[in-house]
Design an enzyme around this catalytic site. Structure first.
Site, short mmCIF file in Angstrom:
data_model
loop_
_atom_site.label_atom_id
_atom_site.label_comp_id
_atom_site.label_asym_id
_atom_site.label_seq_id
_atom_site.Cartn_x
_atom_site.Cartn_y
_atom_site.Cartn_z
CG HIS A 267 -35.02 14.22 39.04
ND1 HIS A 267 -34.48 15.46 38.81
CD2 HIS A 267 -34.47 13.38 38.12
CE1 HIS A 267 -33.63 15.37 37.81
NE2 HIS A 267 -33.60 14.13 37.36
CD GLU B 150 -6.32 -1.82 8.11
OE1 GLU B 150 -7.16 -1.19 7.45
OE2 GLU B 150 -5.10 -1.80 7.84
CG HIS B 151 -6.18 -6.11 6.99
ND1 HIS B 151 -7.41 -6.23 6.38
CD2 HIS B 151 -5.73 -4.87 6.67
CE1 HIS B 151 -7.70 -5.11 5.73
NE2 HIS B 151 -6.69 -4.28 5.88
CG HIS C 111 -2.27 -0.59 0.94
ND1 HIS C 111 -3.26 0.08 0.27
CD2 HIS C 111 -2.78 -1.81 1.24
CE1 HIS C 111 -4.33 -0.70 0.18
NE2 HIS C 111 -4.06 -1.85 0.74
#
Length: 441
Positions: free
Chosen positions: A423, A330-331, A262
């Site tokens: 409340h 990642e992978h 990449h």
């Protein structure tokens, strides 16, 4: 060039092996600040200037938004077989995300007469970022845009850097139309992130941006989180190939190429407990580099012979698994005699691909699960991009008259204990009196 080799036999895992190129963004953070400000101030004019400066656009007339004629030309030019492959990928990715999509609303009766649940609503405007600097990535468009359409986002857009001719990659435009995206804008990098954060004359302001990008993109997202949800933290590519002693080292080396090609900012490791596997992988890589294009070989060598990649040898498979979980890749590919038996021991990974017939290439392009994954150890707390990233949950509650009394009594006690008298008053006898009056009326 020599492949980086780390023998961890009898050693602890060094911290530097767990670092990525995006671990320190200080250099990029300083550089993106003026880019962001220029887009905020000058809008489209700044995008055009940066396209010429960073993307090397050479044409004088440059439209920030891709025109219909550009889509038509892309379909005419692109090889029909490539178009068919894009359709194939879209079909698988769409089927996966349709199966993943939650029901619009669920309600469960918590107590008699008291119901609670969730309603899922699509985010109104999401930008899908498709990088281009080191190649063209129609696959990223598919991975980011398909779940947007499946989720029902009313205004999904795509931003991507232009080429020198001022156009978008043909396959990216074709993929956009096959997915169902109408609007594609030619702006990438930090300037693209800024464009969707602020909005320009052409680019609509978005609420969220998804998709992987360079450290420039990551740094810009960090600076603009007050305006824009940055989505899954996806930076430069990274992978770990986990191999036991039964694996052919040549196969492990083959898959080591995938993410390392990449770019030089990627990270990729083979981690194995077998010296024979490590040696065979290292020997095979030099021959493999001769079989891929020179640029991709150069990128792969920069990673695998540098400080963010290579081969890691451990003295046991347990130690190899420990490395994976600390690295949180990642992978992750598991190449082992029984990969299914190994998988439960992996706690940190963006995706796990099992066995000899599931290389990262198949996961990246056509299998179906999303390939936009958390990087830089973010897989320890985050998961893959999914249809859920394009939707928000809205809690739903409904209490009937029959279920009210018990819940009100306990809510009143909580309110008094925590000191919230308003409340408490809202679930006091006063409410009973008001509602009784309405009922009597």
């Amino acid at each position: 060039m020599e492949v980086s080799f780390y023998d961890l036999s009898g050693k602890s895992i060094p911290a530097e092996l767990l670092q990525r190129t995006e671990s320190d963004l200080s250099f990029f953070s300083e550089k993106v600040t003026p880019i962001i400000e220029a887009v905020r101030t000058n809008g489209d004019a700044a995008l055009i200037d940066f396209a010429k400066k960073f993307d090397k656009v050479e044409v004088d007339t440059f439209s920030v938004k891709a025109q219909e004629s550009e889509f038509e030309a892309a379909f005419a030019r692109l090889d029909p077989e490539v178009i068919e492959t894009i359709r194939y990928s879209v079909e698988n990715v769409r089927a996966f995300h349709q199966a993943q999509k939650p029901e619009e609303m669920w309600l469960k009766e918590m107590k008699p007469g008291a119901f609670a649940g969730d309603r899922h609503v699509p985010i109104e405007a999401v930008a899908c970022y498709v990088p281009r600097g080191k190649g063209s990535f129609p696959s990223v468009l598919i991975m980011t845009a398909v779940p947007a359409v499946v989720a029902g986002v009313p205004k999904p857009i795509v931003i991507t850097p232009p080429g020198p001719d001022g156009t978008v990659d043909d396959a990216t435009l074709v993929a956009a139309r096959l997915v169902g995206i109408e609007d594609v804008y030619k702006c990438g990098g930090a300037q693209g992130v800024a464009a969707v954060a602020f909005g320009t004359e052409s680019v609509p302001k978005c609420l969220k941006i998804v998709g992987p990008g360079s450290p420039w993109v990551v740094a810009a997202k960090q600076q603009l989180t007050h305006l824009l949800d940055p989505g899954v933290p996806a930076g430069p590519s990274e992978s770990v190939i986990l191999a036991d002693e039964t694996v052919d080292g040549r196969l492990a080396a083959l898959d080591l190429l995938i993410e390392s090609e990449h770019g030089p900012d990627s990270s990729a490791y083979l981690v194995t407990n077998s010296k024979a596997v490590a040696d065979a992988a290292i020997e095979a890589l030099s021959g493999y580099w001769q079989k891929i294009t020179p640029q991709r070989a150069e990128f792969s060598q920069a990673v695998l012979c540098g400080n963010h990649g290579g081969v890691v040898l451990t003295d046991s498979f347990d130690k190899a698994i420990e490395f994976v979980n600390q690295y949180a890749p990642e992978h992750l590919e598991i190449l082992a005699k029984e990969p299914m038996a190994v998988m439960p021991r992996i706690t940190n990974a963006g995706e796990i691909l099992l066995g000899n017939y599931t290389p990262i290439s198949i996961g990246n392009f056509v299998l179906g699960p999303n390939a936009v994954l958390p990087t830089n150890s973010n897989a320890k707390t985050a998961g893959p991009l999914s249809v859920f990233d394009y939707m928000k949950r809205i809690s739903v509650g409904y209490v009937t008259q029959a279920g009210y009394s018990e819940l009100a009594k306990n809510a009143n006690r909580f309110a008094h204990y925590e000191g919230f008298s308003g409340h408490a008053l809202a679930v006091s006898e006063l409410r009973d009196e008001i509602l009784k009056g309405e009922h009597d009326g």
